[in-house]
Structures are given as C-alpha cells and as structure tokens.
Write an enzyme that holds these catalytic residues in place. Structure first.
Site, PDB file in Angstrom:
ATOM      1  N   ASN A 168      -8.731   0.076   5.881  1.00 25.74           N
ATOM      2  CA  ASN A 168      -8.506   0.789   7.143  1.00 25.74           C
ATOM      3  C   ASN A 168      -8.878   2.268   7.126  1.00 25.74           C
ATOM      4  OD1 ASN A 168      -6.292   1.290   5.523  1.00 25.74           O
ATOM      5  ND2 ASN A 168      -4.837   1.289   7.216  1.00 25.74           N
ATOM      6  N   GLU A 264       1.223   2.008  -2.329  1.00 24.88           N
ATOM      7  CA  GLU A 264       1.309   2.531  -0.954  1.00 24.88           C
ATOM      8  C   GLU A 264       1.121   1.332  -0.037  1.00 24.88           C
ATOM      9  OE1 GLU A 264       2.010   5.668  -0.306  1.00 24.88           O
ATOM     10  OE2 GLU A 264       1.869   6.356  -2.379  1.00 24.88           O
ATOM     11  N   CYS A 298      -1.300   2.200   8.408  1.00 23.90           N
ATOM     12  CA  CYS A 298      -0.017   1.845   7.777  1.00 23.90           C
ATOM     13  C   CYS A 298       1.170   2.481   8.482  1.00 23.90           C
ATOM     14  CB  CYS A 298      -0.044   2.234   6.308  1.00 23.90           C
ATOM     15  SG  CYS A 298      -0.636   3.898   6.057  1.00 23.90           S
TER      16      CYS A 298
HETATM   17  P1  NAP Z   1      -4.848  -6.054   1.293  1.00 22.83           P
HETATM   18  O1  NAP Z   1      -5.310  -7.338   1.836  1.00 22.83           O
HETATM   19  O2  NAP Z   1      -3.576  -6.014   0.550  1.00 22.83           O
HETATM   20  O3  NAP Z   1      -6.035  -5.505   0.386  1.00 22.83           O
HETATM   21  C1  NAP Z   1      -5.954  -4.255  -0.246  1.00 22.83           C
HETATM   22  C2  NAP Z   1      -6.820  -4.283  -1.487  1.00 22.83           C
HETATM   23  O4  NAP Z   1      -6.242  -5.190  -2.428  1.00 22.83           O
HETATM   24  C3  NAP Z   1      -8.227  -4.787  -1.225  1.00 22.83           C
HETATM   25  O5  NAP Z   1      -9.132  -4.069  -2.020  1.00 22.83           O
HETATM   26  C4  NAP Z   1      -8.132  -6.234  -1.672  1.00 22.83           C
HETATM   27  O6  NAP Z   1      -9.369  -6.803  -2.029  1.00 22.83           O
HETATM   28  C5  NAP Z   1      -7.244  -6.096  -2.879  1.00 22.83           C
HETATM   29  N1  NAP Z   1      -6.639  -7.345  -3.329  1.00 22.83           N
HETATM   30  C6  NAP Z   1      -6.496  -8.510  -2.655  1.00 22.83           C
HETATM   31  N2  NAP Z   1      -5.896  -9.434  -3.438  1.00 22.83           N
HETATM   32  C7  NAP Z   1      -5.659  -8.833  -4.634  1.00 22.83           C
HETATM   33  C8  NAP Z   1      -5.057  -9.248  -5.858  1.00 22.83           C
HETATM   34  N3  NAP Z   1      -4.568 -10.468  -6.003  1.00 22.83           N
HETATM   35  N4  NAP Z   1      -4.968  -8.359  -6.857  1.00 22.83           N
HETATM   36  C9  NAP Z   1      -5.431  -7.099  -6.726  1.00 22.83           C
HETATM   37  N5  NAP Z   1      -6.026  -6.651  -5.582  1.00 22.83           N
HETATM   38  C10 NAP Z   1      -6.134  -7.505  -4.561  1.00 22.83           C
HETATM   39  O7  NAP Z   1      -4.724  -4.954   2.452  1.00 22.83           O
HETATM   40  P2  NAP Z   1      -5.758  -4.604   3.602  1.00 22.83           P
HETATM   41  O8  NAP Z   1      -5.739  -5.701   4.605  1.00 22.83           O
HETATM   42  O9  NAP Z   1      -7.067  -4.163   3.041  1.00 22.83           O
HETATM   43  O10 NAP Z   1      -5.054  -3.301   4.196  1.00 22.83           O
HETATM   44  C11 NAP Z   1      -3.998  -3.372   5.068  1.00 22.83           C
HETATM   45  C12 NAP Z   1      -2.677  -3.107   4.397  1.00 22.83           C
HETATM   46  O11 NAP Z   1      -2.718  -1.880   3.704  1.00 22.83           O
HETATM   47  C13 NAP Z   1      -1.544  -2.965   5.398  1.00 22.83           C
HETATM   48  O12 NAP Z   1      -0.403  -3.622   4.925  1.00 22.83           O
HETATM   49  C14 NAP Z   1      -1.337  -1.463   5.460  1.00 22.83           C
HETATM   50  O13 NAP Z   1      -0.060  -1.068   5.896  1.00 22.83           O
HETATM   51  C15 NAP Z   1      -1.575  -1.095   4.050  1.00 22.83           C
HETATM   52  N6  NAP Z   1      -1.869   0.332   3.950  1.00 22.83           N
HETATM   53  C16 NAP Z   1      -0.933   1.161   3.415  1.00 22.83           C
HETATM   54  C17 NAP Z   1      -1.176   2.528   3.350  1.00 22.83           C
HETATM   55  C18 NAP Z   1      -0.182   3.490   2.779  1.00 22.83           C
HETATM   56  O14 NAP Z   1      -0.599   4.593   2.418  1.00 22.83           O
HETATM   57  N7  NAP Z   1       1.076   3.148   2.650  1.00 22.83           N
HETATM   58  C19 NAP Z   1      -2.375   3.030   3.847  1.00 22.83           C
HETATM   59  C20 NAP Z   1      -3.296   2.141   4.384  1.00 22.83           C
HETATM   60  C21 NAP Z   1      -3.036   0.795   4.416  1.00 22.83           C
HETATM   61  P3  NAP Z   1     -10.151  -7.789  -1.008  1.00 22.83           P
HETATM   62  O15 NAP Z   1     -10.457  -6.960   0.184  1.00 22.83           O
HETATM   63  O16 NAP Z   1     -11.330  -8.169  -1.805  1.00 22.83           O
HETATM   64  O17 NAP Z   1      -9.226  -8.922  -0.709  1.00 22.83           O
END
Ligand code: NAP
Length: 490
Positions: A168, A264, A298
């Site tokens: 994002n 995060e 987020c």
């Molecule tokens: P996501 O699906 O959890 O993916 C995040 C990262 O983790 C991606 O690079 C993903 O790779 C990787 N990943 C997936 N499965 C994994 C595994 N088993 N082991 C290690 N890494 C793995 O999240 P997203 O959809 O990209 O982002 C949305 C989420 O991020 C929301 O929940 C949002 O709230 C959160 N977020 C939090 C913050 C904060 O600062 N608190 C900021 C921004 C976003 P792939 O893409 O290859 O699956």
C-alpha cells in the site's frame, strides 16, 4: 512464457529496465521462473517478475552477510551522505517513481507523488539520525558496588536485516526499513509485496548509483511464503522488520525464534467527534482519512463515532463531500479514488457490506463496484460485531455511529483487537486529556483523524496492530544492539 512487456502503452515501456530481474550484490539477476504482473486498474500486463527460489534468497542473504564488514567500515558521516544521495535521487526521479506506484498499485498519481515526497523526507530523516546514533553514560557509582567504574553504552548494528513490505505504500514503507537499516550500519535483504515489486526494484536502480557498498542492499522478488520463510528461518538474518497483515505477522513471529522481530500490522482505526465543532473543517480530513488510497491504509479511518446532537449534520456534509470524489484512472491528475489492489479484494469488501446491510446497517452511499472500482461507501447503525466494524476493512468503507457520550466513543474504539492510532475532535481540554489517556492505541491524534502520520514520529501499535516502533530514530534503535562497556579505574 512471454518475457517482454506486451503492453502497447508507450508510457509503460520506460519501466522495461525493471522487468525480468532482481537485484543482489550490486548486480541484476534473472531467475528461471517469472510471473506476470498486472495493473490493478487496467488489468494489463505491466512487467514480468522473477520468483526467487529458496536457494536464491539464501544466496542474497550470504552476500548481505559478507557486506557487513564493508558497512562497518563506514563512518556515520558516510552513512548519512549515502542516505542524502538516495533522497536526492528521488528528488531527481520524483515523477517516474510516482508513476510506478500508480501503475502497479493503482494509487492515484496525486497521492503517489505525495508518497514520494514523504519518501524523500524519510531518507533525509534517516540521514540526520545516522549522525545522532549515540549511547549513554551510566552512573556506575550510583550502585553500592559501582565505585571507580565508568560505564557507557554503544549502539552496534545487528548485521543482516530481513525486510518484508506491503503493497500500500511501496516506496515510503520500504524507506522506513531501508533508511534506518543503513543509518544504523546494517545490510538488508528486502522482499517487497508481489503486487508492488517495481517500486523496490526502482529503489535498487537508484541505490546502485550511490556509494553504498555492494551487497549491502538486495531486493529479492517472489512469493511471500518462499522468500519470507527463507528470510525468517535463516540464522544469518538477525532481525525481521515486517509491515503487513496481522495473520502473516503473527506467523512470522511464531517462526522467528530468538531473532528480533518488528511487526507493523493492521487496524480498524476510530475517531470521536464531539459536539460544538465547525464540521466544515473536519469533513475534508474525514474524507481523506477514509478514502485515500482506496482505504488501503493501515490507519485508514474506518469507524467514526459522532455525538448525537451533530450526527445528522455530520452525515449530510460527509456524504456531500464523498460524492464529489473523482473516481477513475490512477494516472489522471484529478483522480481521487481508483481500483483496489485486486478484484478479489473488492469482492471481499462487497460481501462485508452486504453482510452489514443484511444485519441491519444502513447504507448511506456507495456499496457497489462500478467500472471495476469499489465506490466510496458510508454505513451507519453498524453493530460492533459486524466485519466492517471489528475487522480491518482495508477498502473505501467507513462506518459512522451515533454516541451519547465521549465515554461511549472511547469504549467503542477500545472494543477492538487492534490499536494502532485513534483520533478525537473536541474543544474541551479535559475531554482531550481523558481520551489521550484512555484510548488503547499506539498514538492519539487530538483534533485530527487517526490517519495522520509524519515520518519521524514514533509509530506502531498495541494489541494485534503489532510490536515495535517505526519513525527513524525509533526504528534505528530497534535495528541496533545496545552494548555496555564498563571500565574499572581501580
Ligand atoms: P500481507 O498480505 O500481509 O503482505 C505483506 C508482505 O508479507 C508481502 O510482502 C507478502 O508477500 C509477505 N508475505 C506473505 N506471506 C508471507 C509469509 N508466509 N511469510 C513472510 N512474508 C509473507 O499484507 P498486504 O496485503 O501487502 O498489506 C496490507 C496489510 O498491511 C494491512 O493489514 C495493513 O494494515 C498492513 N499495513 C500496516 C502498516 C503499519 O505500519 N502498521 C502499514 C501498511 C500496511 P506477497 O505479496 O508475495 O504475498
């Protein structure tokens, strides 16, 4: 498999350099297996992205491990200079960096440009903090057995940092990991989200032009499971810094053993609106907080609790402002809202709205997909156990409920598994103090939406929103080991 860009749009061809390769030890590598990357908005193929194998990730870690010695030789002045170089390269390539974000994430270009401006600031803050990385004096003789001792701490780099980032904010959230890692003298293996690898590869292209030692920064593209597991399970990686969904983050922590882990994660951020306020000042902030980047933030504003005296007026003005949003192509300068990251995510969001309506919530505007775009959606009278309220919606959906007291609003916000940031608009100083103390979140915004963030502030959640803080000074501290030195002066 077709290995060249098949998109006919000439604008896309300039990203060709980022096609088909990933970046390890200062070199561009190809992989036997590549997958097509699609634009979330146009659904066209925009690139082909290598899918690294476990062995390829391990090789990247090995290079990062070897590069520690070169990083250790750099002074903080030199590390700061490299971070300044990165900031300057983003200034020179601002438009291209933003267009890549719009292309791969469907982020409207005005928000993508704003993300690059923040990215520049993030690297500048990292450069400044690199020069302020100090330990502290310990008054050893304050202890009965401390006489004639002189103690101090030093902050040493951890070594190899494994960084895993979400889709994002594909450039600024990467900066929140790469900036502090370099500032602290670490080396990095970065795994960007599969939907947004081009921004990370573009960063590699920029870093390649700086004096950062080869091997200190590596980008490995591929599946979350394969690349993620290879990073998390490797003993040479001393810390995983992860931004993403709670489910994945918790899985990483479970596997990480004694490795340092910063998480995060997500939230369902809430806001309280007191009575007696000028709503015309508040409404634009709520619209931006709820709908920018299609609500895929987020700290996106997901739950608004409005005092009953002003509820009807708030809804009237909020809906009027929301329906003025310009919806369409993310590359168009006027667009406010475009497609979500995947059509499956849009379908998921739609099913959550349908569930809410079936359970008695009132749909005030939106609630459907038109021309491939999920319309900005406002719901009222939403029960707290419905998914749109209690889970992270991560879509342009906001609920607005009526409250009869501030306490009711605070309790509603706290009735959540998450706790990243919360906000309150009030003119009453006692109410503001009370909210800042009682809201169970990592950050409270007084007279602002919970979506407010600047990049040097301490940022991180409680509960299932994560552990550890970002914000350059705080992230740098997470990425160092505090070593104590005690001199016995005899
Ligand atoms: P996501 O699906 O959890 O993916 C995040 C990262 O983790 C991606 O690079 C993903 O790779 C990787 N990943 C997936 N499965 C994994 C595994 N088993 N082991 C290690 N890494 C793995 O999240 P997203 O959809 O990209 O982002 C949305 C989420 O991020 C929301 O929940 C949002 O709230 C959160 N977020 C939090 C913050 C904060 O600062 N608190 C900021 C921004 C976003 P792939 O893409 O290859 O699956």
């Amino acid at each position: 498999m077709e290995k060249t860009l098949i998109n006919q749009n000439e604008n896309l061809l300039k990203f060709d350099l980022l096609n088909n390769s990933y970046y390890v030890n200062g070199e561009w590598k190809t992989s036997n297996h590549v997958v097509e990357l699609y634009s979330p908005y146009s659904k066209e193929i925009i690139a082909h992205i290598p899918q690294a194998t476990r062995e390829e990730v391990e090789q990247a870690i090995e290079f990062a491990y070897e590069a520690r010695a070169d990083m250790e030789k750099l002074t903080s002045f030199e590390r700061a200079a490299i971070l300044e170089e990165i900031a300057n390269l983003f200034i020179q390539n601002r438009r291209e960096a933003a267009e890549i974000i719009s292309l791969e994430a469907a982020k409207p270009i005005k928000f993508a440009l704003a993300e690059i401006d923040r990215t520049i600031e993030t690297y500048k803050f990292a450069a400044e903090e690199a020069k302020r990385l100090t330990g502290e004096m310990i008054p050893m003789d304050a202890a009965k057995n401390g006489a004639n001792r002189f103690g101090y701490t030093i902050e040493q780099p951890l070594g190899v940092i494994g960084a895993i980032t979400p889709f994002n904010f594909p450039q600024n959230l990467v900066a929140h990991k790469v900036g502090p890692a370099i500032a602290a003298g670490n080396t990095i293996v970065l795994k960007p989200a599969s939907q947004t690898p081009l921004s990370a590869l573009f960063l590699a292209k920029l870093i390649d032009q700086t004096s950062l030692p080869k091997g200190a920064f590596n980008v490995v593209t591929g599946s979350g499971k394969t690349v993620g597991d290879a990073l998390v399970e490797n003993n040479k990686v001393k810390m995983i810094t992860f931004t993403g969904s709670p489910a994945v983050g918790i899985g990483i922590r479970d596997k990480a053993g004694l490795k340092k882990v910063a998480l995060e994660l997500g939230s369902n951020a809430g806001l309280i609106i007191d009575r007696g306020l000028d709503l015309t000042q508040i409404i634009p902030k709520c619209v931006t907080g709820a709908f920018s980047n299609q609500g895929q933030v987020c700290i996106s504003l997901q739950r608004i609790y409005v005092m009953e005296e002003v509820f009807d007026e708030f809804i009237k003005q909020f809906v009027a402002a929301t329906t003025k949003l310009v919806i369409g192509n993310p590359c168009d300068e006027n667009t406010d809202l475009s497609a979500m990251i995947h059509s499956s995510e849009q379908e998921r969001a739609l099913s959550w709205v349908q569930e809410a309506v079936e359970q008695g919530a009132e749909l005030v505007t939106g609630g459907s997909i038109e021309n491939g775009i999920f319309l900005p959606t406002i719901l009222t009278n939403v029960a707290p156990d419905l998914k749109v309220s209690c889970q992270e919606v991560f879509a342009p959906i906001v609920i607005v409920n009526r409250i009869s007291s501030i306490d009711e609003g605070i309790n509603a916000i706290n009735d959540s598994n998450f706790g990243l940031q919360a906000g309150i608009f009030t003119n009453d100083i006692q109410t503001a103090f009370k909210a800042s103390k009682q809201l169970e979140v990592g950050g409270v915004m007084i007279n602002d939406v919970p979506t407010y963030r600047v990049d040097h502030m301490p940022y991180g959640g409680v509960k299932e929103s994560g552990t550890g803080k970002e914000g350059l000074k705080y992230a740098i501290h997470e990425m160092t080991e505090t070593k104590l030195v005690v001199w016995n002066q005899q």
